[in-house]
Design an enzyme around this catalytic site. Structure first.
Site, PDB file in Angstrom:
ATOM      1  N   LEU A   1       9.518  11.080  -6.978  1.00  0.00           N
ATOM      2  CA  LEU A   1       8.680  12.100  -7.094  1.00  0.00           C
ATOM      3  C   LEU A   1       7.314  11.836  -6.699  1.00  0.00           C
ATOM      4  CD1 LEU A   1       9.638  13.790 -10.422  1.00  0.00           C
ATOM      5  CD2 LEU A   1      10.353  14.790  -8.304  1.00  0.00           C
TER       6      LEU A   1
ATOM      7  N   LYS B   1      20.381   6.318   0.708  1.00  0.00           N
ATOM      8  CA  LYS B   1      20.610   6.597   2.059  1.00  0.00           C
ATOM      9  C   LYS B   1      21.152   5.910   2.775  1.00  0.00           C
ATOM     10  CE  LYS B   1      16.977  10.243   2.339  1.00  0.00           C
ATOM     11  NZ  LYS B   1      16.732   9.980   0.849  1.00  0.00           N
TER      12      LYS B   1
ATOM     13  N   GLY C   1       0.481  -1.357  -0.073  1.00  0.00           N
ATOM     14  CA  GLY C   1      -0.212  -0.053  -0.043  1.00  0.00           C
ATOM     15  C   GLY C   1       0.868   1.416   0.167  1.00  0.00           C
TER      16      GLY C   1
END
Length: 629
Positions: A443, A400, A281
Site C-alpha cells: 500500500l 508477479k 530510495g
C-alpha cells in the site's frame, strides 16, 4: 469589547448577583426585608461581603475565564467563592453586631452559586449553540474515552458540531455525554438523514483492524466522509494530537491484524553489522532503511541510482540522530566492479537487494532495460557480494514472478533462478547465503493504485480500474519490510520465502469504498446522479486478473506465522550462466525476438498475454502500440 471592559461588566453583574443573593436570603428566611433593609449596619455587612467576594473571585481567576470556553473549573471557583462568602457573612455580622439567623449564610451561598455560576453556564451553552449554527454537523463513532476527548476538543473548534455519538456498547445506549446522546448503530441512517450529516469521525484508536473494518464497511454504505483520529500509540507518545483527524487508513479496509515481529530475527543479520540496501530510495528500499537503522547496525550503505531519491532518504535518516554510520552511495547495480568496491570498502555483512524496475507496463515498453536491470543487475550484485565475502544476500521479489504473463514478472523469476543457481556453491565455492522474499502489492508504494485513486477522486473522477474482476494481494510497506528482514534471517541457502498476504482484495470494491469514504457516491446506471464514475479501461499489457504467490503446491511453514518457504524448480549454475550470457548478447544486439524466445524457453513459466511491446522495437518495425495488445 476589549477584554478589560468585559471583565468590568462581569464584576458589575456579580455585584448585582451578590446584592440579590444577600437580601433574598433574608427574605427567604424571615419573609420580609424589614427591619434589615432600613438598618445601616446590614448595609455595612453587605458592602463588606460584596467587596471580599469580588476579591476572592478575582484572585481565583474567575474573570480570566472566557465564557464560551467555560469549564467545570469555573463553577468550582464560584462554589468555593460562595462558601467563603457565606463564612465572611457570619464574620462581618459578628463584627458589626447584627442579628443573623443561622440558615441565612447557607441560603445566601446557594443563591450566589445559582446566580453567578448558573447564569455563566446558561450563557456558555447559549453562546455554544449560537456559534455552532454554521458548523458542519458530525457524528462521533465511539463514545469511549477517546470519543469524549475528541468531543471536548471539537467544542472549542469553529468547524464541527457534534450531534450524536454512535457506540456498539449496549450499556451506554441512550445515555448522554455533555448533552449529546449515545445511539446504537441501527439509528445511524436516521440521524444521517435528519441531521444532514456529511462527516463521521471514528474515535476508535484502540480497536482491532477487524473491528475498524466492520465499522468502515458499515459507514461506506452512506454518503458521508469518514475521518479517523490517530492510533492510541501515537497519541500516548505525544507524536500527534487527538484532534488531528486524518483519512481512514487503507489497511483498516483490509481488516488484517499485523503480527508482532520477532525481535531476535530482526536483529540477527543487522545489529552490530554493516548493512547495504540497493534501491535505497525506492518505496520498499527506503522503508527497509528506516527499519534497519533502528536495529543498531554499525553502518548502513544506501546504494541508489537516483540522486534525488538518495538525497531524500539520506536526509531523512540523518534527522533521526542515531549512532549509525550512514553512507549514501550513487551507483548502478549493473556495475559489478563498483558494487564490489563498495562492499569491500565497508566490509558489508548483509545486503537487501531492492533495486528493480517493477512497473509492469513500463517494463513491457522498455524490455531491454528491464532485463538488464532486473536480471543482469541482480546477478552482478550477487557476484559482487560473493567477491566481497558478504554473509547474507536477500532479494526482494514479487508475486508477479509466479507463472508470469509479462516481462517484469519474468525478469524477477529469472533473477530468482540466478540466486538459486549461485546458492548451489554455498559453503563449497563461497560463503554468501542467498535467499529471496516474494510478496504482492504494498500500500502506498510508487505506482500503487491507492494514491492514484485518491488523486482521481480529488479531481472529480473518473476512477480508472482495469477490470471489474481484477484482484490483488496487499500489505503495508512497514509490515512488508519487517517480514523481509525476518525472512532473510531464516535463510539456509537458495530459499524462496513467501509472505502471507491475507485475503486478496477486489480492486473495484476498493475504488468504491474510497469513493464512499470521501463522502461521495458512485455514478453508474443505477445511480446516474452520483458523483464519481468508475471507468473500466481494460487489462494493461502483461497484466493478470489475479496474482499467485506459489508456483506449485510444495510449501512449508517456518517459525513465523506469516512466512512460508516454497520448494520450486531451479537451474544448475553452468546452465544458468549459459542462459545469462545469451540474454546479455541479445540485450547488446537489441534482438527482441531472440530475447522473447529465451524467456519463453527458460523455466520461468512465462506465458505472455501480448506480443513484444518494446516501444523502440515497435517504432523500428513500423508497428503501433495497439498491435501487441
Amino acid at each position: 469589547m476589549p477584554r478589560p471592559a468585559k471583565r468590568l461588566v462581569s464584576v458589575a453583574i456579580d455585584v448585582l448577583f451578590i446584592f440579590a443573593s444577600f437580601w433574598f436570603a433574608f427574605y427567604s428566611r424571615m419573609g420580609t426585608f424589614e427591619p434589615y433593609w432600613s438598618d445601616d449596619e446590614y448595609w455595612y455587612v453587605f458592602g463588606s461581603v460584596a467587596f471580599a467576594t469580588i476579591l476572592i473571585f478575582i484572585n481565583t481567576g474567575l474573570y480570566r475565564a472566557i465564557l464560551r470556553f467555560l469549564s467545570i473549573k469555573a463553577i468550582i471557583i464560584v462554589g468555593f467563592g460562595a462558601a467563603a462568602s457565606g463564612f465572611l457573612l457570619v464574620l462581618f455580622s459578628y463584627y458589626f453586631q447584627v442579628f443573623l439567623p443561622r440558615s441565612v449564610p447557607v441560603i445566601f451561598a446557594a443563591y450566589l452559586v445559582t446566580l453567578c455560576g448558573g447564569t455563566r453556564l446558561v450563557v456558555r451553552f447559549l453562546l455554544s449553540d449560537f456559534l455552532a449554527i454554521d458548523r458542519t454537523p458530525v457524528i462521533i463513532y465511539g463514545a469511549g474515552k477517546s470519543g469524549r476527548q475528541l468531543y471536548n476538543v471539537l467544542l472549542q473548534s469553529e468547524e464541527y458540531r457534534v450531534v450524536a455519538f454512535i457506540d456498539d456498547n449496549r450499556k451506554i445506549h441512550k445515555t448522554t455525554i455533555q448533552g449529546v446522546t449515545v445511539f446504537r448503530r441501527k439509528y445511524l441512517s436516521r440521524i444521517i438523514e435528519k441531521q444532514q450529516i456529511e462527516k463521521v469521525l471514528l474515535a476508535m484508536p484502540s480497536a482491532t483492524r477487524a473491528e475498524r473494518k466492520s465499522v468502515i464497511e458499515l459507514l461506506s454504505a452512506y454518503p458521508v466522509e469518514v475521518m479517523t483520529i490517530p492510533n492510541l500509540g501515537d497519541i500516548v507518545n505525544g507524536d500527534i494530537q487527538i484532534d488531528q483527524l486524518k483519512e481512514v487508513a487503507i489497511e483498516d479496509l483490509l481488516g488484517r491484524e499485523p503480527v508482532e515481529p520477532n525481535q531476535q530475527l530482526l536483529m540477527k543479520n543487522i545489529a552490530g553489522k554493516s548493512v547495504m540496501v540497493t534501491g535505497a530510495g525506492g518505496s520498499i528500499g527506503s522503508e527497509l532503511c528506516r527499519q534497519i537503522v533502528k536495529l543498531q547496525p554499525t553502518t548502513l550503505i544506501l546504494f541508489e541510482i537516483s540522486e534525488f531519491s538518495l538525497y531524500k532518504i539520506d536526509h531523512e535518516l540523518r534527522q533521526l540522530h542515531l549512532d549509525v554510520n550512514i553512507v549514501p552511495i550513487m551507483g548502478n547495480v549493473q556495475n559489478e566492479a563498483r558494487l564490489a568496491q563498495v562492499m569491500s570498502a565497508f566490509s558489508v555483512d548483509t545486503i537487501y537487494h531492492a533495486a528493480a524496475y517493477k512497473h509492469v507496463p513500463l517494463v513491457e515498453f522498455n524490455t531491454i532495460e528491464g532485463v538488464q536491470n532486473n536480471v543482469l543487475g541482480t546477478y552482478r550484485t550477487a557476484c559482487a557480494a560473493i567477491k566481497a565475502n558478504v554473509t547474507s544476500f536477500v532479494l526482494i521479489s514479487t508475486d508477479k514472478a509466479v507463472r508470469p504473463t509479462n516481462v517484469m514478472g519474468t525478469t524477477k523469476r529469472l533473477a530468482e533462478l540466478g540466486l538459486q543457481a549461485l546458492s548451489q556453491g554455498y559453503q563449497t565455492e563461497h560463503n554468501t547465503l542467498f535467499s529471496m522474499v516474494r510478496f504482492g502489492n504494498v500500500l502506498g508504494s510508487s505506482g500503487s493504485v491507492i494514491p492514484l485513486f485518491k488523486s482521481q477522486i480529488a479531481n472529480g473522477g473518473p476512477v480508472t480500474v482495469t477490470h471489474k474482476d481484477i484482484i490483488r494481494y496487499f500489505m503495508t510497506i512497514p509490515e512488508a519490510a519487517q517480514l523481509v528482514i525476518q525472512a532473510g534471517a531464516m535463510g539456509k541457502g537458495g530459499d524462496v520465502f513467501v509472505l502471507d498476504m491475507g485475503e486478496p482484495v477486489r480492486i473495484s470494491d476498493l475504488a468504491k469504498n474510497l469513493i464512499h469514504l470521501s463522502g461521495l457516491e458512485v455514478r453508474d446506471q443505477h445511480n446516474p446522479e452520483g458523483d464519481i464514475e468508475i471507468h473500466y479501461s481494460g487489462l494493461r499489457p502483461g497484466e493478470k486478473l489475479y496474482e499467485e504467490l506459489l508456483i506449485g503446491d510444495s510449501v512449508s511453514e517456518t517459525s513465523h506465522d506469516r512466512i512460508m518457504t516454497a520448494h520450486e524448480v531451479s537451474m544448475k549454475q553452468a546452465e544458468y550462466a549459459q542462459l545469462l550470457d545469451a540474454i546479455q548478447q541479445c540485450a547488446e544486439r537489441y534482438d527482441q525476438e531472440e530475447l522473447r524466445s529465451l524467456m519463453l524457453n527458460a523455466p520461468t513459466g512465462f506465458a505472455p498475454s501480448s506480443n513484444i511491446g518494446d516501444l523502440v522495437w515497435l517504432q523500428k518495425e513500423k508497428r503501433t502500440v495497439n498491435e501487441f495488445r
